[in-house]
Design a protein around this motif. Structure first.
Motif, PDB file in Angstrom:
ATOM      1  N   CYS A 140      39.491  40.959  39.675  1.00  0.00           N
ATOM      2  CA  CYS A 140      40.859  40.841  39.843  1.00  0.00           C
ATOM      3  C   CYS A 140      41.512  41.012  38.573  1.00  0.00           C
ATOM      4  CB  CYS A 140      40.973  39.540  40.563  1.00  0.00           C
ATOM      5  SG  CYS A 140      42.834  39.458  41.191  1.00  0.00           S
ATOM      6  N   LEU A 141      41.150  40.280  37.276  1.00  0.00           N
ATOM      7  CA  LEU A 141      42.154  40.358  36.370  1.00  0.00           C
ATOM      8  C   LEU A 141      41.777  41.629  35.775  1.00  0.00           C
ATOM      9  CD1 LEU A 141      41.131  36.611  34.692  1.00  0.00           C
ATOM     10  CD2 LEU A 141      43.274  37.547  36.055  1.00  0.00           C
ATOM     11  N   ASP A 142      40.681  42.285  35.698  1.00  0.00           N
ATOM     12  CA  ASP A 142      40.584  43.668  35.246  1.00  0.00           C
ATOM     13  C   ASP A 142      41.413  44.637  36.106  1.00  0.00           C
ATOM     14  OD1 ASP A 142      38.649  42.663  33.463  1.00  0.00           O
ATOM     15  OD2 ASP A 142      37.053  43.418  34.702  1.00  0.00           O
ATOM     16  N   TRP A 143      41.340  44.529  37.368  1.00  0.00           N
ATOM     17  CA  TRP A 143      42.244  45.425  38.224  1.00  0.00           C
ATOM     18  C   TRP A 143      43.765  45.062  37.779  1.00  0.00           C
ATOM     19  CZ3 TRP A 143      45.647  43.473  41.967  1.00  0.00           C
ATOM     20  CH2 TRP A 143      46.199  44.445  42.808  1.00  0.00           C
ATOM     21  N   LEU A 144      44.133  43.789  37.653  1.00  0.00           N
ATOM     22  CA  LEU A 144      45.413  43.591  37.248  1.00  0.00           C
ATOM     23  C   LEU A 144      45.958  44.381  36.128  1.00  0.00           C
ATOM     24  CD1 LEU A 144      48.203  42.379  37.977  1.00  0.00           C
ATOM     25  CD2 LEU A 144      47.365  40.257  36.812  1.00  0.00           C
ATOM     26  N   ALA A 145      45.049  44.356  34.947  1.00  0.00           N
ATOM     27  CA  ALA A 145      45.286  45.066  33.673  1.00  0.00           C
ATOM     28  C   ALA A 145      45.390  46.652  33.922  1.00  0.00           C
ATOM     29  CB  ALA A 145      44.149  44.662  32.763  1.00  0.00           C
TER      30      ALA A 145
END
Length: 187
Positions: free
Chosen positions: A15-20
């Motif tokens: 999720c954090l990678d997707w947000l980045a």
């Protein structure tokens, strides 16, 4: 986003990678413009407050603070006054014993990273009632029609009420009854 590091749909790390990726792939820009160029916004001649011609959304008002005794005993500052109650809601669903939250990447001027991870629904009454003539709010019916789902928590909260805003929002956590949940992406 999953309540553990091993989510069925997307782990917290994913999720954090997707947000980045959403931040990097978004071509948003925020430009300063003169107040006179704001469509539908202007200054009240009697108070000097900046507000929308409809009287809805929020106003920017001047605030004079006096504190005694204090290191700084008085100051003036602008304050956002939002008299409407909005909805901050997160749809949740359990998959294989792990709670998952439906979040969105949301761009708003003023966000520290421009695009931030936000609740499933984040809208003032003016927004979701269409005063701005914008798009309909996805998933809003889950929070306006309680019979469709179970409310896990419902509370009235102040949005940074002690610093620079005076706004309240109703925060709800709801599991949807359907299994067709998907993430919302910027764009």
């Amino acid at each position: 986003m999953s309540a553990s590091t091993k989510g069925r749909l997307m782990s917290t790390e994913q999720c954090l990678d997707w947000l980045a990726e959403q931040r990097a792939g978004s071509a948003f820009s925020v430009d300063q413009v003169p107040f006179a160029q704001l469509d539908g916004w202007g200054f009240d001649p009697g108070t000097g407050n900046l507000g929308h011609h409809s009287g809805r959304f929020f106003t920017i008002e001047g605030l004079r603070v006096h504190l005694e005794p204090a290191h700084v005993e008085q100051w003036t500052q602008p304050i956002i006054v939002q008299r409407e109650i909005g909805i901050l809601g997160i749809l949740v669903k359990e998959f294989d014993g792990v709670l998952h939250c439906l979040m969105q990447a949301k761009m708003e001027p003023g966000n520290s990273n421009l695009v931030q991870l936000s609740p499933t629904v984040q809208a003032t009454r003016s927004n979701y009632s269409g005063v701005h003539k914008g798009r309909a709010i996805p998933y809003l019916d889950y929070f306006r029609a309680p019979r469709r789902s179970t409310v896990l928590a419902d509370s009235l909260q102040s949005e940074q009420g002690s610093s620079c805003t005076s706004a309240t929002a109703t925060s709800w956590w709801r599991p949807p009854r359907t299994s067709n949940c998907s993430r919302i992406s910027a764009g």
